[in-house]
Design an enzyme around this catalytic site. Structure first.
Site, mmCIF file in Angstrom:
data_model
loop_
_atom_site.group_PDB
_atom_site.id
_atom_site.type_symbol
_atom_site.label_atom_id
_atom_site.label_comp_id
_atom_site.label_asym_id
_atom_site.label_seq_id
_atom_site.Cartn_x
_atom_site.Cartn_y
_atom_site.Cartn_z
ATOM 1 N N PHE A 155 -69.384 -13.490 -50.158
ATOM 2 C CA PHE A 155 -68.852 -12.250 -49.600
ATOM 3 C C PHE A 155 -69.966 -11.366 -49.037
ATOM 4 O O PHE A 155 -71.039 -11.235 -49.640
ATOM 5 C CB PHE A 155 -68.076 -11.477 -50.671
ATOM 6 N N CYS A 156 -69.658 -10.751 -47.903
ATOM 7 C CA CYS A 156 -70.592 -9.830 -47.254
ATOM 8 C C CYS A 156 -71.098 -8.779 -48.236
ATOM 9 O O CYS A 156 -72.286 -8.450 -48.245
ATOM 10 C CB CYS A 156 -69.874 -9.139 -46.078
#
Lengths: 275, 128
Positions: A155-156
């Protein structure tokens, strides 16, 4: 005089949003200036970075069944639906288009100023910085500028790159990432996607659910998207010495058939599962 | 940098080789501008490309950039070791960091590319 043109679009599905953003890039090239589009999502949607593996996405139990779209831009996966999502595009000949970091820093720096006016302290993650993240379960305690592309950094908002915006985390001495952006650098124009986590997205569980601005400020009401995005647009225009032009209608108006044609690619499995 | 290189405005370089093929790579200016490269996708051998067509992608930290074919032709060879050691692009962009070899459809297309002096002037005028 320079002009910054802004559109506010409503909610749409992932393929439509990605297609509209590609059309936005073409619009920046046509106008020769910075353009900015804010938009929503008709359902909670995962956007996957251009180089992420579909197999990694399918292994995350927390996002199983959630619509997924692959962005043309890089970076990590984002859970959309409770964030402020934007796409900005600028010609490479523009002072902000020449190198990736300049565009990140210009837009993120403007957001730091907007948040500060609201009493919210955020700051850009420094190059080579290594502040412990807010949840030791979520990612390694040592953050790095270079994405590791392992499960912990799918995830970013579990990654840290120079210029990402962070706030003080729930535990003393920690920080939480609240804003990240990623680019697609085309032949003559740069498309930048970004997301500011406003509220925790409760439709997904851990590890997809990240602390948001609303979780990290005490006694402050997080402003709605329209107020925040307008204030941000004004700051960006000021930093650029540009005139802010707010379009009356959505970017999609009058471009429906073009966007729909472009969106078909983003709906197809060969694109979504291309890596 | 070898004087026989030609450049596309999109920052790919081209070098004629014996046997009528050209070697293609990415300029040091472009590599430095991208910083911290993490992934690369090469074109397939045998693919036909048109000048200006995207024929590969490279990801730096949070930016995906297209690689554009500087000349039309057929991809006859790729540097398949490159995606596994992207640091080569920074260390030796005009040598070991080559990307692909193309058999041009029309070698005269090379005449439309920039020579080193013109390319240096182009990147020197890029905003910083």
């Amino acid at each position: 005089m320079n002009t910054l043109t802004i559109w506010w679009d409503g909610a749409a599905d992932g393929p439509t949003n990605m297609a509209a953003d590609e059309c936005l890039a073409a619009e920046a090239e046509r106008r020769g200036s910075l353009v900015l589009r804010f938009y929503g999502w008709s359902d909670t949607t995962i956007s996957l970075g251009g180089f992420q593996k579909i197999g990694d996405a399918r292994q995350v139990e927390a996002i199983r069944g959630v619509p997924l779209v692959r962005r043309p831009s890089g970076g990590g996966a984002i859970v959309h639906g409770s964030d402020l999502t934007y796409a900005a595009a600028v010609p490479k000949s523009h002072p902000w288009g020449a190198s990736p970091q300049v565009f990140y820093d210009a837009l993120h720096g403007a957001m730091v100023e907007v948040l500060a006016e609201l009493g919210i302290r955020a700051w850009p993650h420094p190059a080579g910085g290594s502040t412990p993240v807010s949840s030791p379960k979520r990612a390694p305690a040592v953050t790095v500028d270079r994405p590791l592309h392992d499960e912990a950094q799918f995830f970013c908002f579990d990654r840290r790159a120079s210029g990402d915006l962070v706030m003080a985390g729930p535990a003393e001495g920690t920080s939480s990432k609240i804003m990240g952006s990623a680019q697609r650098r085309l032949a003559s124009v740069v498309l930048q996607h970004g997301s500011l986590l406003l509220r925790r997205n409760t439709t997904v569980g851990n590890p997809a659910c990240h602390p948001a601005v609303a979780d990290l400020v005490v006694g402050l009401e997080v402003p709605d998207e329209a107020v925040l995005s307008l204030a941000w647009g004004r700051r960006i225009a000021r930093g650029l010495g540009a005139m802010l032009r707010e379009e009356d209608g959505p970017f999609l108006r009058g471009m429906e058939s073009e966007v729909a044609a472009q969106a078909s690619r983003f709906r197809e499995e060969w694109w979504t599962a291309r890596r | 940098m070898a004087a026989d290189l030609k450049f596309a405005k999109t920052h790919e370089w081209v070098r004629p080789e014996s046997g009528g093929v050209v070697t293609v790579g990415i300029s040091s200016y472009a590599v430095e501008a991208l910083t911290d490269l993490v992934f690369m996708q090469l074109p397939a051998v045998g693919r036909k490309v048109k000048a200006g067509e995207s024929f590969g992608e490279i990801e730096s930290v949070k930016a995906v950039s297209d690689l554009y074919a500087p000349i039309s032709g057929e991809i006859v060879e790729v540097n398949s070791a490159l995606p596994g050691k992207l640091e080569t692009l920074g260390k030796d962009p005009y040598g070991e960091g080559w990307v692909a070899r193309i058999k041009p459809d029309n070698p005269a297309e090379m005449d439309g590319l920039l020579d080193r002096t013109s390319y240096d002037a182009l990147v020197g005028s890029q905003p910083h």
